[in-house]
Design an enzyme around this catalytic site. Structure first.
Site, PDB file in Angstrom:
ATOM      1  N   CYS A 151       0.815  -1.216   0.000  1.00 23.94           N
ATOM      2  CA  CYS A 151       0.000   0.000   0.000  1.00 23.94           C
ATOM      3  C   CYS A 151       0.852   1.271   0.000  1.00 23.94           C
ATOM      4  O   CYS A 151       1.632   1.475  -0.930  1.00 23.94           O
ATOM      5  CB  CYS A 151      -0.998  -0.041   1.144  1.00 23.94           C
TER       6      CYS A 151
ATOM      7  N   HIS B 205      -3.772  -4.786   0.242  1.00 22.41           N
ATOM      8  CA  HIS B 205      -3.443  -5.331   1.566  1.00 22.41           C
ATOM      9  C   HIS B 205      -3.729  -6.834   1.595  1.00 22.41           C
ATOM     10  O   HIS B 205      -4.780  -7.284   2.044  1.00 22.41           O
ATOM     11  CB  HIS B 205      -4.286  -4.642   2.639  1.00 22.41           C
TER      12      HIS B 205
ATOM     13  N   GLU C 145      -2.616  -8.878   3.558  1.00 21.88           N
ATOM     14  CA  GLU C 145      -2.633  -9.383   4.931  1.00 21.88           C
ATOM     15  C   GLU C 145      -3.960  -9.128   5.642  1.00 21.88           C
ATOM     16  O   GLU C 145      -4.202  -9.671   6.718  1.00 21.88           O
ATOM     17  CB  GLU C 145      -1.487  -8.748   5.723  1.00 21.88           C
TER      18      GLU C 145
END
Ligand SMILES: CC(=O)SCCNC(=O)CCNC(=O)[C@H](O)C(C)(C)COP(=O)(O)OP(=O)(O)OC[C@H]1O[C@@H](n2cnc3c(N)ncnc32)[C@H](O)[C@@H]1OP(=O)(O)O
Ligand SMILES: N[C@@H](CCO)C(=O)O
Length: 260
Positions: free
Chosen positions: A127, A202, A204
């Site tokens: 990001c 993202h 994660e």
């Protein structure tokens, strides 16, 4: 089954392990650091690799969302200057509505991004970090947006959450664009010169993270629109990216175990 060995504080032994463990450094810039740690550890556990994991923070940044655990557990970018790591992960940060020179640790960040070229074998920038590191590396040029790119998007077969006020037009990239489109820009870039991946999303994120950001912004009186391709018709968050996120981490890191 792999083992994730989380090293607390600065330990010179962290890079003196003689086993096949991968030494990974995570520079965590997120205000919700502890949640972000768990998200990254969950993904690393899927790789089935033995990993020595070091969490790192910026030395020059005074943490607003302070937690004593962070100071105890984290090294700073200054502590690791003499170390070598197999991989570096740099998280996102809620900074893409600021100019780079407004970021209080910008100079330290620039030095760190240049340091990693001689001390880290492969990198994953997420990001804001993808935009910032890619700019420092001269690999890409991004631009700020008034409207947030927000939701879950699939580009070139990889699905990931996006939550950003910037875009990187594919034509502004001097490295390999592995995924992206004309609507949300590049989403996955690879630069073979530094073996670095720049991911504008993202991977994660947990299932509820986009919803938590959305309701946070609404509570703060912002006009953030609902994340796209995310809530079902009962407004429940649906996680459609976990498989792709896991596959990415496995493919990314497994290529390095043979060289250990
Ligand atoms: C990629 C993105 O979508 S970024 C956009 C994120 N969302 C928004 O901008 C919506 C508007 N922004 C916000 O609502 C806030 O920034 C939030 C909700 C994200 C956090 O708000 P707050 O808790 O009040 O904290 P604040 O915004 O001051 O700082 C949050 C974090 O941003 C970072 N930060 C903020 N300002 C700076 C700065 N000048 N230099 C470096 N880091 C900064 C810090 O990491 C800070 O947390 P930390 O000190 O605990 O590490
Ligand atoms: N976009 C995130 C920050 C990291 O990208 C947020 O709204 O908090």
């Amino acid at each position: 089954m792999g083992c994730i060995n989380i090293l607390s504080g600065y330990s010179q032994n962290s890079n003196q392990t003689v086993d096949d463990s991968l030494d990974i450094l995570v520079l965590n810039l997120m205000p919700n650091r502890l949640e972000t740690e768990h998200q990254i550890i969950d993904l690393l556990q899927q790789t089935d690799l033995n990993i020595n994991l070091n969490f790192c923070r910026m030395a020059s940044h005074h943490i607003k969302h302070f937690d004593p655990e962070i100071i105890e557990k984290y090294v700073t970018t200054k502590d690791v200057l003499k170390d070598h790591f197999d991989a570096l992960i740099v998280t996102g940060a809620p900074l893409d509505r600021k100019h780079f020179n407004e970021v209080d640790y910008w100079n330290e960040f620039v030095d760190f991004i240049n340091w990693r070229k001689t001390h880290v074998d492969t990198c994953l920038f997420s990001c804001w970090a993808a935009w910032a590191a890619g700019t420092i590396d001269g690999v890409l040029t991004g631009k700020q947006l008034d409207q947030k790119i927000y939701g879950v998007y699939t580009t070139n077969g990889i699905t990931m959450p996006q939550s950003r006020y910037f875009t990187i037009p594919k034509e502004n990239v001097k490295a390999t664009v592995l995924a992206g489109n004309d609507t949300i820009g590049a989403t996955l870039i690879f630069d073979s010169n530094t073996n670095s991946y720049y991911v504008t999303g993202h991977l994660e994120y947990g299932t509820k993270t986009l919803a938590e950001e959305y309701f946070r912004d609404i509570k703060n009186g912002l006009d953030t629109q609902k994340p796209n391709n995310y809530f079902d018709n009962q407004d429940h968050p649906i996680n459609t990216w976990h498989t792709d996120a896991t596959t990415f981490y496995i493919n990314w890191l497994n290529q390095f175990t043979s060289s250990k």
